[in-house]
Design a protein around this motif. Structure first.
Motif, PDB file in Angstrom:
ATOM      1  N   LEU A 106      49.463 -68.251  -5.987  1.00 59.87           N
ATOM      2  CA  LEU A 106      49.117 -66.878  -5.647  1.00 59.87           C
ATOM      3  C   LEU A 106      48.366 -66.868  -4.320  1.00 59.87           C
ATOM      4  N   SER A 107      48.704 -65.915  -3.466  1.00 60.84           N
ATOM      5  CA  SER A 107      48.085 -65.826  -2.149  1.00 60.84           C
ATOM      6  C   SER A 107      47.663 -64.389  -1.882  1.00 60.84           C
ATOM      7  N   VAL A 108      46.534 -64.231  -1.179  1.00 60.24           N
ATOM      8  CA  VAL A 108      46.050 -62.900  -0.838  1.00 60.24           C
ATOM      9  C   VAL A 108      45.265 -62.990   0.466  1.00 60.24           C
ATOM     10  N   SER A 109      45.353 -61.959   1.280  1.00 63.34           N
ATOM     11  CA  SER A 109      44.535 -61.900   2.491  1.00 63.34           C
ATOM     12  C   SER A 109      43.244 -61.162   2.166  1.00 63.34           C
ATOM     13  N   ALA A 110      42.162 -61.578   2.800  1.00 64.04           N
ATOM     14  CA  ALA A 110      40.857 -60.966   2.527  1.00 64.04           C
ATOM     15  C   ALA A 110      39.950 -61.156   3.730  1.00 64.04           C
ATOM     16  N   LYS A 111      38.811 -60.493   3.686  1.00 61.03           N
ATOM     17  CA  LYS A 111      37.843 -60.589   4.772  1.00 61.03           C
ATOM     18  C   LYS A 111      37.003 -61.860   4.622  1.00 61.03           C
ATOM     19  N   PRO A 112      36.413 -62.335   5.733  1.00 59.93           N
ATOM     20  CA  PRO A 112      35.590 -63.555   5.671  1.00 59.93           C
ATOM     21  C   PRO A 112      34.459 -63.477   4.648  1.00 59.93           C
ATOM     22  N   LEU A 113      33.989 -62.266   4.334  1.00 61.28           N
ATOM     23  CA  LEU A 113      32.926 -62.119   3.338  1.00 61.28           C
ATOM     24  C   LEU A 113      33.337 -62.725   1.997  1.00 61.28           C
ATOM     25  N   THR A 114      34.652 -62.782   1.747  1.00 58.82           N
ATOM     26  CA  THR A 114      35.148 -63.357   0.495  1.00 58.82           C
ATOM     27  C   THR A 114      34.693 -64.805   0.340  1.00 58.82           C
ATOM     28  N   CYS A 115      34.593 -65.528   1.456  1.00 60.33           N
ATOM     29  CA  CYS A 115      34.124 -66.921   1.395  1.00 60.33           C
ATOM     30  C   CYS A 115      32.707 -66.987   0.829  1.00 60.33           C
ATOM     31  N   GLU A 116      31.877 -66.035   1.218  1.00 63.96           N
ATOM     32  CA  GLU A 116      30.505 -66.009   0.715  1.00 63.96           C
ATOM     33  C   GLU A 116      30.482 -65.725  -0.783  1.00 63.96           C
ATOM     34  N   VAL A 117      31.362 -64.823  -1.215  1.00 65.84           N
ATOM     35  CA  VAL A 117      31.435 -64.505  -2.645  1.00 65.84           C
ATOM     36  C   VAL A 117      31.896 -65.730  -3.434  1.00 65.84           C
ATOM     37  N   LEU A 118      32.937 -66.400  -2.940  1.00 64.25           N
ATOM     38  CA  LEU A 118      33.453 -67.575  -3.638  1.00 64.25           C
ATOM     39  C   LEU A 118      32.426 -68.704  -3.656  1.00 64.25           C
ATOM     40  N   ASP A 119      31.673 -68.826  -2.583  1.00 66.54           N
ATOM     41  CA  ASP A 119      30.625 -69.846  -2.544  1.00 66.54           C
ATOM     42  C   ASP A 119      29.559 -69.565  -3.605  1.00 66.54           C
ATOM     43  N   PHE A 120      29.247 -68.296  -3.811  1.00 68.90           N
ATOM     44  CA  PHE A 120      28.266 -67.917  -4.834  1.00 68.90           C
ATOM     45  C   PHE A 120      28.751 -68.337  -6.223  1.00 68.90           C
ATOM     46  N   PHE A 121      30.079 -68.291  -6.427  1.00 67.45           N
ATOM     47  CA  PHE A 121      30.645 -68.640  -7.728  1.00 67.45           C
ATOM     48  C   PHE A 121      31.057 -70.114  -7.799  1.00 67.45           C
ATOM     49  N   ASP A 122      30.372 -70.952  -7.031  1.00 71.29           N
ATOM     50  CA  ASP A 122      30.603 -72.395  -7.119  1.00 71.29           C
ATOM     51  C   ASP A 122      30.232 -72.915  -8.507  1.00 71.29           C
ATOM     52  N   SER A 123      29.263 -72.279  -9.144  1.00 69.09           N
ATOM     53  CA  SER A 123      28.899 -72.589 -10.531  1.00 69.09           C
ATOM     54  C   SER A 123      29.118 -71.330 -11.364  1.00 69.09           C
ATOM     55  N   TRP A 124      28.984 -71.465 -12.673  1.00 71.53           N
ATOM     56  CA  TRP A 124      29.283 -70.344 -13.561  1.00 71.53           C
ATOM     57  C   TRP A 124      28.315 -69.179 -13.341  1.00 71.53           C
ATOM     58  N   ARG A 125      28.889 -68.012 -13.083  1.00 72.90           N
ATOM     59  CA  ARG A 125      28.108 -66.784 -12.882  1.00 72.90           C
ATOM     60  C   ARG A 125      28.822 -65.629 -13.576  1.00 72.90           C
ATOM     61  N   THR A 126      28.102 -64.535 -13.723  1.00 72.78           N
ATOM     62  CA  THR A 126      28.686 -63.315 -14.283  1.00 72.78           C
ATOM     63  C   THR A 126      28.720 -62.237 -13.203  1.00 72.78           C
ATOM     64  N   SER A 127      29.434 -61.155 -13.493  1.00 74.14           N
ATOM     65  CA  SER A 127      29.465 -60.045 -12.540  1.00 74.14           C
ATOM     66  C   SER A 127      28.074 -59.441 -12.385  1.00 74.14           C
TER      67      SER A 127
END
Length: 379
Positions: free
Chosen positions: A32-53
């Protein structure tokens, strides 16, 4: 309320790259592929460990809770964030662990599985040509300019069975409706995949010897027989044991239509008498070679086996073909393999030649046709 407590983690099977002016996020396990803004990298980095919304809403306090939750829902939908205890998480974790020595380069294997194919068998020639690049084809020969040419002795080959088989090998797309014999299938399996001997290494212990080479004598290749029209053998899927030379039946639910589906709806596959589904057990090679380049040699091993298959089939008077246009996941499911430790790479098939007498004449004359130098029309 439940959505706030679902634990999420960033997918490990993930690539991020630019294409033009778009930043693309690609999950090579789910493709699966999707385009997104660079801010997405920061979000994914935050979810490096288990987190909730709920954790994300607090962390990204500069955004509205609604927008944060909407963004997380999209990331889950596109396979960038994975819920705990989900099948996608299980697959992601297994690939990351089993293939750790070969990633990220080894992601090529997963990214190229289940490629969609278009049935073009009924397309007109003009339509087929319209799909080609508008540029001229690359040259079929390479000639170095400014070099001295050294003539070689005239191409003349001895009249031997080996040369006749070598020159007669071709890819077949049409087959007789006759069954192939179990004896012929047995010889194919034995001469291509069977163990011909053992070697002893002080470092690695007992190693296999087969008719095709394998890097480090690791021999990751396995083969499964799809018997459709084999005289003396019930139609079905079988695994071949290369040391003891017997078949292990997996299923009797095989049809020409299933062969057609396996080979991306290729018409000649459903007309074959038998398919040979070639897989690789990757840990055999990974155990010794902990660098991603070793993935290449697994593919090379499959190529060695297939060429041996084509030559042996030709020697037996059969009509061989091979294809890498496959529906990987469908085949792996039917074989009961996981697609991670063991995965399908290649499929070969055989039948009897469409016109046996004509094929025999072509076989006997093939060495003569190819023995001399090419004439001007062939050059």
């Amino acid at each position: 309320m439940r959505q706030r407590t679902i634990q999420l983690r960033r997918a490990k099977c993930l690539f991020v790259h630019w294409r033009g002016n778009k930043l693309l996020f690609y999950n090579f396990a789910t493709r699966l592929s999707v385009s997104a803004k660079p801010l997405t990298c920061e979000v994914l980095d935050f979810f490096d460990s288990w987190r909730t919304s709920h954790d994300a809403v607090i962390h990204f306090a500069g955004y509205t809770p609604r927008s944060v939750r909407a963004a997380l829902a999209e990331l889950v939908q596109h396979g960038l964030l994975l819920p705990k205890d989900s099948p996608e998480l299980t697959q992601d974790t297994r690939i990351a662990e089993e293939w750790s020595a070969w990633l990220p380069a080894g992601s090529f294997h997963f990214a190229t599985k289940d490629t969609p194919y278009i049935d073009r068998s009924r397309w007109s020639l003009n339509r087929l040509k319209s799909m080609l690049p508008k540029t001229a084809q690359p040259g079929i020969f390479k000639t170095l300019k400014g070099t001295m040419k050294v003539s070689l002795p005239k191409r003349a080959f001895p009249d031997s069975e080996f040369i006749r088989v070598l020159m007669a090998r071709k890819t077949h797309r049409r087959f007789s409706k006759e069954d192939v014999t179990l004896e012929a299938v047995s010889q194919l399996l034995s001469l291509v995949w069977g163990v011909t001997g053992y070697l002893y290494s002080p470092r690695f212990g007992k190693l296999l010897h087969k008719t095709s080479p394998s890097a480090g004598a690791r021999h990751p290749g396995e083969v499964y027989l799809m018997a459709l029209r084999v005289k003396g053998l019930r139609p079905g899927l079988y695994h071949y044991h290369p040391a003891h030379h017997y078949l292990e039946r997996l299923s009797t639910r095989v049809t020409p239509n299933k062969a057609w589906l396996y080979c991306a709806r290729a018409e000649h596959a459903e007309k074959a008498a038998a398919l040979f589904l070639m897989t690789a057990v990757f840990p055999r090679t990974m155990w010794k070679y902990r660098v991603a380049r070793a993935y290449r040699v697994v593919l090379l091993d499959a190529g060695h086996l297939c060429q041996t298959f084509c030559l042996v089939a030709t020697w037996l008077g059969l009509a061989p073909f091979c294809t890498a246009a496959l529906k990987d996941t469908l085949i792996e499911k039917d074989l009961g393999i996981d697609g991670i430790r063991e995965s399908v790479l290649y499929v070969a098939g055989v039948g009897l030649p469409a016109t046996s007498a004509r094929a025999k004449r072509r076989f006997s004359r093939s060495a003569d046709r190819h023995a001399g130098s090419p004439n001007k029309d062939e050059a």
